[in-house]
Design a protein around this motif. Sequence first.
Motif, short mmCIF file in Angstrom:
data_model
loop_
_atom_site.label_atom_id
_atom_site.label_comp_id
_atom_site.label_asym_id
_atom_site.label_seq_id
_atom_site.Cartn_x
_atom_site.Cartn_y
_atom_site.Cartn_z
N SER A 190 29.59 -7.73 22.26
CA SER A 190 30.42 -8.83 22.76
C SER A 190 31.64 -9.03 21.87
CB SER A 190 29.59 -10.11 22.84
OG SER A 190 28.53 -9.98 23.75
N THR A 191 31.44 -8.89 20.56
CA THR A 191 32.56 -9.01 19.63
C THR A 191 33.58 -7.91 19.87
OG1 THR A 191 31.12 -10.00 17.93
CG2 THR A 191 33.22 -9.09 17.20
N ALA A 192 33.08 -6.68 20.05
CA ALA A 192 33.99 -5.56 20.27
C ALA A 192 34.78 -5.74 21.56
CB ALA A 192 33.19 -4.25 20.31
N PRO A 224 26.40 28.47 7.72
CA PRO A 224 25.03 28.35 7.22
C PRO A 224 24.56 26.91 7.07
CG PRO A 224 26.51 28.71 5.39
CD PRO A 224 27.36 28.77 6.64
N ARG A 225 23.26 26.74 7.17
CA ARG A 225 22.66 25.45 6.82
C ARG A 225 22.29 25.48 5.34
NH1 ARG A 225 17.67 24.69 10.44
NH2 ARG A 225 17.73 26.97 10.52
N TYR A 226 22.25 24.29 4.74
CA TYR A 226 21.86 24.20 3.34
C TYR A 226 20.35 24.41 3.22
CZ TYR A 226 26.47 22.53 2.11
OH TYR A 226 27.83 22.45 1.91
N PRO A 227 19.86 24.74 2.02
CA PRO A 227 18.42 24.91 1.83
C PRO A 227 17.62 23.69 2.29
CG PRO A 227 19.58 25.79 -0.06
CD PRO A 227 20.61 25.10 0.80
N SER A 228 18.17 22.50 2.07
CA SER A 228 17.58 21.27 2.63
C SER A 228 18.73 20.50 3.27
CB SER A 228 16.89 20.44 1.56
OG SER A 228 17.79 20.09 0.54
N ASP A 229 18.51 19.93 4.43
CA ASP A 229 19.59 19.29 5.17
C ASP A 229 20.06 18.02 4.46
OD1 ASP A 229 19.59 21.16 7.22
OD2 ASP A 229 17.95 20.14 8.25
N PRO A 230 21.35 17.92 4.15
CA PRO A 230 21.87 16.72 3.50
C PRO A 230 22.04 15.58 4.49
CG PRO A 230 23.67 18.23 3.97
CD PRO A 230 22.40 18.92 4.39
N ALA A 231 22.11 14.36 3.97
CA ALA A 231 22.41 13.21 4.82
C ALA A 231 23.87 13.31 5.27
CB ALA A 231 22.19 11.91 4.06
N VAL A 232 24.12 13.00 6.51
CA VAL A 232 25.47 13.07 7.06
C VAL A 232 25.95 11.66 7.38
CG1 VAL A 232 26.91 13.94 8.93
CG2 VAL A 232 25.07 15.35 8.02
N VAL A 233 27.06 11.28 6.79
CA VAL A 233 27.62 9.95 7.04
C VAL A 233 28.91 10.12 7.83
CG1 VAL A 233 28.55 7.87 6.01
CG2 VAL A 233 26.61 9.01 4.94
N THR A 234 29.00 9.45 8.94
CA THR A 234 30.18 9.52 9.79
C THR A 234 30.73 8.12 10.02
OG1 THR A 234 29.22 11.41 10.94
CG2 THR A 234 31.11 10.35 11.98
N ALA A 235 31.94 7.88 9.60
CA ALA A 235 32.58 6.59 9.85
C ALA A 235 33.82 6.86 10.70
CB ALA A 235 32.97 5.90 8.54
N VAL A 236 33.77 6.48 11.94
CA VAL A 236 34.84 6.84 12.87
C VAL A 236 35.53 5.59 13.39
CG1 VAL A 236 35.38 7.93 15.06
CG2 VAL A 236 33.68 8.95 13.55
N SER A 237 36.82 5.57 13.31
CA SER A 237 37.61 4.49 13.89
C SER A 237 39.02 5.02 14.06
CB SER A 237 37.63 3.28 12.95
OG SER A 237 38.52 2.28 13.41
N THR A 238 39.81 4.36 14.86
CA THR A 238 41.24 4.66 14.88
C THR A 238 41.87 3.82 13.77
OG1 THR A 238 41.88 2.84 16.32
CG2 THR A 238 41.09 4.85 17.38
N ASP A 239 43.13 4.07 13.51
CA ASP A 239 43.84 3.26 12.52
C ASP A 239 43.98 1.82 12.99
OD1 ASP A 239 44.25 5.35 10.72
OD2 ASP A 239 46.01 6.04 11.83
N TYR A 240 43.69 1.57 14.26
CA TYR A 240 43.90 0.25 14.84
C TYR A 240 42.59 -0.43 15.22
CZ TYR A 240 48.31 2.72 15.27
OH TYR A 240 49.44 3.46 14.99
N GLY A 241 41.46 0.11 14.75
CA GLY A 241 40.16 -0.44 15.13
C GLY A 241 39.77 0.00 16.53
N ALA A 242 38.89 -0.75 17.16
CA ALA A 242 38.42 -0.41 18.51
C ALA A 242 39.55 -0.58 19.53
CB ALA A 242 37.24 -1.29 18.90
N LEU A 243 39.64 0.35 20.49
CA LEU A 243 40.69 0.29 21.50
C LEU A 243 40.16 0.43 22.93
CD1 LEU A 243 43.49 2.45 19.79
CD2 LEU A 243 43.46 -0.04 20.06
N ASP A 244 39.06 1.17 23.09
CA ASP A 244 38.57 1.46 24.44
C ASP A 244 37.57 0.39 24.90
OD1 ASP A 244 38.38 3.50 26.69
OD2 ASP A 244 36.28 3.23 26.15
N LEU A 245 37.87 -0.26 26.00
CA LEU A 245 37.04 -1.36 26.48
C LEU A 245 35.67 -0.89 26.96
CD1 LEU A 245 37.11 -4.42 26.79
CD2 LEU A 245 38.06 -4.11 29.09
N ALA A 246 35.61 0.24 27.66
CA ALA A 246 34.34 0.74 28.17
C ALA A 246 33.39 1.08 27.01
CB ALA A 246 34.57 1.97 29.03
#
Length: 277
Positions: free
Chosen positions: A218-220, A76-98
Amino acid sequence: MTKRGWRLGAVAVLAAVCFSGPGGPKVIRTASDLGPLPADRYDYTPQDYQRSERASALLVRQCMAERGYADFPLDPRYPSDPAVVTAVSTDYGALDLATARRWGYGWDPARPLALRPKGRRMTNAEYADLPACNVEANRRLMRGIDLKRDWLYATTRAIEVDKAVKRDPRLRAAWDVWSHCVAEQGFTRYPDPVAAYTDTDWQRDGDGNTRHTQRERSTAVADVTCKRRHHTAELWHTVRAQKQAVDITRHRDRYGAGLQALRTYRTTIAEVLRKLG
């Protein structure tokens, strides 16, 4: 031992791990490319999560039906849509060059990482009764498990082991080499790759995605390039594996009890899915 000595020691450990197999070293694009860790078998897996979400939804729907909501949806969806926060990383930071080249420390906004519910929106009355059904479902799934003593043990130890990993002189030397490499390319001299990933200059939005600015990208790229050049993630993984193995040996009985709790949980999930799924 001098800093140079620690660096030589780090290289020796890495060489034994990364260059001993047939075909030589491989390109690391994801954390799974680094291979399993000793503590993995004691951990809750993505498959466990998916199965538990399904089992919980089935139990909640059953509970809600008993409360008079015969058509309560599985997702189900909530009566009003909550804000969704997604923080995604590997344990090693960025790894994929592309990915680093295209999205920096974020991701394609056209492919959101947080899945939206597919069912209808809950009524306010359903929403009011939902917490009690969630508690009931969780109690059913955790039946026969000592939450504090066994279920959370491996997670608690993981926090302590991670602290020991970050203090390891070999890893700190590897981070120093990586940091110097990034700085040589004109970017901030971060203390470690996680600091680069979480830099507030990337101005993450409410869902955790970044702005993908030229400097961020560029930093990544510099970050990932330096990791590959100096095998930072491989050495990091090696240190983690060593620290985990030592901790498991020291606390084998407690880890064993935690593993039994995880197996009990999986058995309960399978039973719920068999009966209600």
